[in-house]
Scaffold this active site. Structure first.
Site, mmCIF file in Angstrom:
data_model
loop_
_atom_site.group_PDB
_atom_site.id
_atom_site.type_symbol
_atom_site.label_atom_id
_atom_site.label_comp_id
_atom_site.label_asym_id
_atom_site.label_seq_id
_atom_site.Cartn_x
_atom_site.Cartn_y
_atom_site.Cartn_z
ATOM 1 N N LYS A 118 0.826 -1.218 0.000
ATOM 2 C CA LYS A 118 0.000 0.000 0.000
ATOM 3 C C LYS A 118 0.857 1.263 0.000
ATOM 4 O O LYS A 118 0.447 2.281 -0.551
ATOM 5 C CB LYS A 118 -1.012 -0.011 1.151
ATOM 6 C CG LYS A 118 -2.030 -1.140 0.982
ATOM 7 C CD LYS A 118 -3.445 -0.826 1.382
ATOM 8 C CE LYS A 118 -4.365 -1.932 0.853
ATOM 9 N NZ LYS A 118 -5.704 -1.958 1.387
ATOM 10 N N LYS A 200 -3.412 -10.273 -6.730
ATOM 11 C CA LYS A 200 -4.675 -10.608 -6.073
ATOM 12 C C LYS A 200 -5.805 -9.723 -6.594
ATOM 13 O O LYS A 200 -5.583 -8.550 -6.910
ATOM 14 C CB LYS A 200 -4.450 -10.470 -4.564
ATOM 15 C CG LYS A 200 -5.569 -9.878 -3.731
ATOM 16 C CD LYS A 200 -5.194 -9.755 -2.278
ATOM 17 C CE LYS A 200 -5.594 -8.378 -1.768
ATOM 18 N NZ LYS A 200 -6.662 -8.310 -0.817
ATOM 19 N N LYS A 203 -10.604 -4.921 -4.509
ATOM 20 C CA LYS A 203 -11.715 -4.026 -4.821
ATOM 21 C C LYS A 203 -11.253 -2.613 -5.124
ATOM 22 O O LYS A 203 -11.976 -1.835 -5.722
ATOM 23 C CB LYS A 203 -12.793 -4.043 -3.729
ATOM 24 C CG LYS A 203 -12.365 -3.647 -2.337
ATOM 25 C CD LYS A 203 -13.605 -3.587 -1.432
ATOM 26 C CE LYS A 203 -13.479 -4.445 -0.192
ATOM 27 N NZ LYS A 203 -12.417 -4.026 0.743
HETATM 28 P P1 ATP Z 1 -8.603 -3.249 -0.710
HETATM 29 O O1 ATP Z 1 -8.534 -3.388 -2.199
HETATM 30 O O2 ATP Z 1 -9.299 -2.023 -0.237
HETATM 31 O O3 ATP Z 1 -7.292 -3.476 -0.031
HETATM 32 P P2 ATP Z 1 -9.517 -5.925 -0.510
HETATM 33 O O4 ATP Z 1 -10.358 -6.236 -1.681
HETATM 34 O O5 ATP Z 1 -8.139 -6.449 -0.507
HETATM 35 O O6 ATP Z 1 -9.537 -4.388 -0.219
HETATM 36 P P3 ATP Z 1 -10.190 -6.341 2.292
HETATM 37 O O7 ATP Z 1 -11.303 -5.545 2.855
HETATM 38 O O8 ATP Z 1 -8.801 -5.915 2.601
HETATM 39 O O9 ATP Z 1 -10.341 -6.469 0.717
HETATM 40 O O10 ATP Z 1 -10.373 -7.855 2.697
HETATM 41 C C1 ATP Z 1 -11.549 -8.443 3.200
HETATM 42 C C2 ATP Z 1 -11.375 -9.930 3.255
HETATM 43 O O11 ATP Z 1 -11.369 -10.470 1.930
HETATM 44 C C3 ATP Z 1 -10.067 -10.378 3.899
HETATM 45 O O12 ATP Z 1 -10.315 -11.526 4.679
HETATM 46 C C4 ATP Z 1 -9.213 -10.725 2.729
HETATM 47 O O13 ATP Z 1 -8.237 -11.715 3.050
HETATM 48 C C5 ATP Z 1 -10.220 -11.275 1.748
HETATM 49 N N1 ATP Z 1 -9.785 -11.112 0.370
HETATM 50 C C6 ATP Z 1 -9.545 -9.937 -0.259
HETATM 51 N N2 ATP Z 1 -9.186 -10.140 -1.533
HETATM 52 C C7 ATP Z 1 -9.175 -11.489 -1.724
HETATM 53 C C8 ATP Z 1 -8.878 -12.319 -2.839
HETATM 54 N N3 ATP Z 1 -8.521 -11.810 -4.005
HETATM 55 N N4 ATP Z 1 -8.988 -13.654 -2.677
HETATM 56 C C9 ATP Z 1 -9.361 -14.179 -1.498
HETATM 57 N N5 ATP Z 1 -9.651 -13.454 -0.409
HETATM 58 C C10 ATP Z 1 -9.562 -12.116 -0.501
#
Ligand code: ATP
Ligand code: LTN
Length: 336
Positions: A118, A200, A203
């Site tokens: 980040k 990964k 969002k």
């Molecule tokens: P951001 O893009 O804002 O960092 P994010 O999409 O990575 O957000 P988080 O809110 O950080 O999502 O994560 C919420 C949950 O979803 C966490 O348990 C995280 O491990 C899971 N998660 C996020 N992205 C993935 C992915 N691509 N595959 C599996 N699990 C995920």
């Protein structure tokens, strides 16, 4: 939720309201949350304070927070069984956060890959909150004596840190915190971006074709899967190192159909990627349709969502305040 000696194991997890949930959030985390409610005492949280580590538009953060709660309800979180709340509504988390910050080392925080990622992504805003993010996450977990933390693979390092901080505190003072463990499902612990399958699915990705949103309609889902980056071999075969795109799609198909990877290879043997991608798109669209229906219904009833969150915050605060009181006493803060 009463704390008895022979209590059910407790679960806590959270998700940031940084946007609409992706298929990665659903598969890696949220999908499992509802399933765990029967066997565990569950607390689920919309981590709005964590979202502030990246600059947010205030009105959007507010909207995303309510939407996140509605999506969790639509995905099967039952407020009669579990506590669903917003992180900032339980101030005890930030009270414990300070104590845990003072028990986290610069070195260990510097090693967190999410911090490194980040910081690289937002070089103009490498703020203190981004750095101490895992101490707040540790507070979220330890304040409830959570045994298990269901998250995607990217969060295991943070759960490990929470465990280390708990251990350190327990030995410096006296046994206080339960040592938490990550709870990560084998399938879909890391769903990859459709545009760059070595990254990964996230969002907050700026490439809109990288992710499927939980609110995408069937046409959009099919279109995004058709565009998904694969390779030139033309064979549906599971090999995450050599064929990350195809392997990611196979994993998604596996999650929603329950078919083993070998079975999927056989099903599409001799068929092109076009047919395979459409099949993946269809199962995903079918799986999301009922959740989307529920989501629209629940979101339209703002009073209901807010009522659930109020009850959740009250229930969570009761547990959390007790822990903060105990910890403040142990570290020597004067009680009057
Ligand atoms: P951001 O893009 O804002 O960092 P994010 O999409 O990575 O957000 P988080 O809110 O950080 O999502 O994560 C919420 C949950 O979803 C966490 O348990 C995280 O491990 C899971 N998660 C996020 N992205 C993935 C992915 N691509 N595959 C599996 N699990 C995920
Ligand atoms: N850091 C998590 C969100 C989160 C969380 C938590 C997850 C905040 N607090 C406590 C589990 C337990 C993320 O998904 N980025």
């Amino acid at each position: 939720m009463s704390e008895t000696v022979e209590r059910k194991k407790r679960i806590l997890s959270g998700i940031q309201p940084t946007g609409t949930f992706t298929l990665g959030n659903y598969i890696g985390a949220v999908r499992n949350w509802s399933k765990l409610q029967e066997d565990f005492e569950c607390l689920y949280m919309v981590a709005d304070l964590h979202a502030l580590t990246v600059r947010q538009v205030p009105a959007e953060l507010r909207r995303h927070t309510r939407e996140a709660a509605a999506m969790l309800l639509a995905a099967g979180i039952d407020p009669k069984q579990s506590l669903l709340f917003v992180q900032s509504h339980v101030p005890a988390h930030t009270q414990l956060n300070w104590i845990l910050c003072c028990n986290s080392q610069f070195g260990e925080l510097s090693r967190m890959t999410q911090f490194k990622d980040k910081s690289a992504k937002h070089p103009d805003n490498v703020n203190g909150g981004l750095f101490t993010y895992p101490a707040l996450m540790a507070a979220d977990i330890l304040i409830y004596n959570a045994d298990l933390v269901p998250v995607g693979k990217d969060q295991t390092q943070h759960v490990e840190l929470a465990r280390n901080v708990a251990q350190r505190f327990n030995s410096a003072y006296s046994p206080t915190f339960t040592l938490p463990e990550g709870y990560i499902t084998k399938e879909g612990a890391k769903i990859m971006s459709l545009a760059e399958p070595t990254k990964k699915m996230s969002k907050s990705d700026t490439n809109l074709n990288a992710f499927i949103l939980m609110t995408d309609d069937a046409d959009t889902i099919l279109r995004k899967f058709r565009r998904a980056v694969t390779d030139s071999e033309g064979v549906v075969r599971y090999d995450p190192a050599e064929k990350p795109g195809v392997s990611n799609l196979m994993m998604i198909y596996n999650v929603f159909t329950g078919k083993a990877l070998a079975e999927i290879e056989a099903e599409f043997s001799g068929k092109g990627y076009g047919e395979f991608k459409d099949a993946v798109g269809e199962v995903v669209a079918n799986a999301l349709a009922p959740i989307q229906g529920e989501y629209a219904r629940i979101l339209a009833d703002k009073d209901y969502v807010d009522g659930v969150l109020k009850d959740g915050a009250a229930g969570a605060s009761r547990l959390a305040n007790r822990m903060v009181e105990k910890v403040y006493k142990k570290v020597g803060l004067l009680q009057l």
